[in-house]
Write a protein that holds these residues in place. Sequence first.
Motif, mmCIF file in Angstrom:
data_model
loop_
_atom_site.group_PDB
_atom_site.id
_atom_site.type_symbol
_atom_site.label_atom_id
_atom_site.label_comp_id
_atom_site.label_asym_id
_atom_site.label_seq_id
_atom_site.Cartn_x
_atom_site.Cartn_y
_atom_site.Cartn_z
ATOM 1 N N CYS A 54 0.817 -1.214 0.000
ATOM 2 C CA CYS A 54 0.000 0.000 0.000
ATOM 3 C C CYS A 54 0.850 1.264 0.000
ATOM 4 O O CYS A 54 0.550 2.230 -0.698
ATOM 5 N N ALA A 55 1.932 1.254 0.777
ATOM 6 C CA ALA A 55 2.777 2.435 0.906
ATOM 7 C C ALA A 55 3.512 2.770 -0.390
ATOM 8 O O ALA A 55 4.060 3.862 -0.521
ATOM 9 N N GLY A 56 3.503 1.875 -1.357
ATOM 10 C CA GLY A 56 4.117 2.159 -2.644
ATOM 11 C C GLY A 56 3.444 3.325 -3.358
ATOM 12 O O GLY A 56 4.073 4.018 -4.144
ATOM 13 N N CYS A 57 2.167 3.553 -3.083
ATOM 14 C CA CYS A 57 1.407 4.655 -3.706
ATOM 15 C C CYS A 57 0.730 5.557 -2.676
ATOM 16 O O CYS A 57 0.573 6.751 -2.900
ATOM 17 N N HIS A 58 0.314 4.962 -1.558
ATOM 18 C CA HIS A 58 -0.385 5.726 -0.526
ATOM 19 C C HIS A 58 0.639 6.219 0.497
ATOM 20 O O HIS A 58 1.095 5.453 1.343
ATOM 21 N N SER A 59 1.002 7.488 0.396
ATOM 22 C CA SER A 59 2.094 8.036 1.208
ATOM 23 C C SER A 59 1.816 8.010 2.712
ATOM 24 O O SER A 59 2.750 8.072 3.504
ATOM 25 N N ARG A 60 0.557 7.928 3.119
ATOM 26 C CA ARG A 60 0.224 7.893 4.549
ATOM 27 C C ARG A 60 -0.407 6.562 4.954
ATOM 28 O O ARG A 60 -1.152 6.470 5.925
ATOM 29 N N ALA A 61 -0.082 5.518 4.246
ATOM 30 C CA ALA A 61 -0.649 4.195 4.532
ATOM 31 C C ALA A 61 -0.338 3.737 5.954
ATOM 32 O O ALA A 61 -1.198 3.155 6.616
ATOM 33 N N GLU A 62 0.863 4.014 6.420
ATOM 34 C CA GLU A 62 1.235 3.578 7.770
ATOM 35 C C GLU A 62 0.414 4.261 8.855
ATOM 36 O O GLU A 62 0.295 3.748 9.960
ATOM 37 N N GLN A 63 -0.178 5.405 8.532
ATOM 38 C CA GLN A 63 -1.058 6.102 9.477
ATOM 39 C C GLN A 63 -2.519 5.704 9.266
ATOM 40 O O GLN A 63 -3.400 6.222 9.920
ATOM 41 N N GLY A 64 -2.757 4.794 8.319
ATOM 42 C CA GLY A 64 -4.121 4.345 8.045
ATOM 43 C C GLY A 64 -4.892 5.279 7.141
ATOM 44 O O GLY A 64 -6.110 5.176 7.032
ATOM 45 N N ASP A 65 -4.210 6.201 6.482
ATOM 46 C CA ASP A 65 -4.854 7.180 5.591
ATOM 47 C C ASP A 65 -4.621 6.761 4.144
ATOM 48 O O ASP A 65 -3.509 6.820 3.642
ATOM 49 N N PHE A 66 -5.697 6.344 3.485
ATOM 50 C CA PHE A 66 -5.620 5.896 2.099
ATOM 51 C C PHE A 66 -6.378 6.833 1.170
ATOM 52 O O PHE A 66 -6.752 6.452 0.065
ATOM 53 N N SER A 67 -6.571 8.071 1.600
ATOM 54 C CA SER A 67 -7.330 9.027 0.801
ATOM 55 C C SER A 67 -6.576 9.368 -0.483
ATOM 56 O O SER A 67 -5.345 9.302 -0.551
ATOM 57 N N GLU A 68 -7.339 9.733 -1.502
ATOM 58 C CA GLU A 68 -6.735 10.057 -2.793
ATOM 59 C C GLU A 68 -5.872 11.304 -2.733
ATOM 60 O O GLU A 68 -4.952 11.454 -3.531
ATOM 61 N N ARG A 69 -6.119 12.201 -1.806
ATOM 62 C CA ARG A 69 -5.310 13.424 -1.726
ATOM 63 C C ARG A 69 -3.874 13.121 -1.323
ATOM 64 O O ARG A 69 -2.977 13.915 -1.557
ATOM 65 N N ASN A 70 -3.638 11.954 -0.722
ATOM 66 C CA ASN A 70 -2.276 11.548 -0.348
ATOM 67 C C ASN A 70 -1.737 10.444 -1.240
ATOM 68 O O ASN A 70 -0.775 9.780 -0.896
ATOM 69 N N LEU A 71 -2.344 10.289 -2.376
ATOM 70 C CA LEU A 71 -1.922 9.271 -3.338
ATOM 71 C C LEU A 71 -0.766 9.798 -4.174
ATOM 72 O O LEU A 71 -0.838 10.891 -4.729
ATOM 73 N N ARG A 72 0.319 9.038 -4.242
ATOM 74 C CA ARG A 72 1.508 9.429 -5.012
ATOM 75 C C ARG A 72 1.893 8.250 -5.897
ATOM 76 O O ARG A 72 2.547 7.316 -5.461
ATOM 77 N N LEU A 73 1.461 8.304 -7.157
ATOM 78 C CA LEU A 73 1.780 7.241 -8.087
ATOM 79 C C LEU A 73 3.179 7.428 -8.653
ATOM 80 O O LEU A 73 3.508 8.515 -9.123
ATOM 81 N N PRO A 74 4.012 6.389 -8.602
ATOM 82 C CA PRO A 74 5.346 6.503 -9.197
ATOM 83 C C PRO A 74 5.239 6.796 -10.699
ATOM 84 O O PRO A 74 4.367 6.271 -11.370
ATOM 85 N N ARG A 75 6.136 7.610 -11.200
ATOM 86 C CA ARG A 75 6.131 7.945 -12.638
ATOM 87 C C ARG A 75 7.325 7.348 -13.325
ATOM 88 O O ARG A 75 8.328 7.153 -12.836
#
Length: 75
Positions: A54-75
């Motif tokens: 999950c943390a590969g794209c969801h920058s706050r996954a470890e805090q349990g936050d999977f919202s799209e505003r914190n989504l960082r897709l690798p380019r």
Amino acid sequence: RVGDTVDLLPRRRTTGPSAKPVLRITQTRWFINEHDEVPARLWKDARVKSAANCAGCHSRAEQGDFSERNLRLPR
């Protein structure tokens, strides 16, 4: 609300007497629908590795936050 989050949880479902239960969130209908726009190449990216990371794209996954505003897709 509990009713809103019930479908987010993985369930141990079977579809027949010999079917295996669903134990992984990545196999749930919810996960598949939420991630249907993710290109196959992204799941294979070295920074993501698999749908289980999950943390590969969801920058706050470890805090349990999977919202799209914190989504960082690798380019």
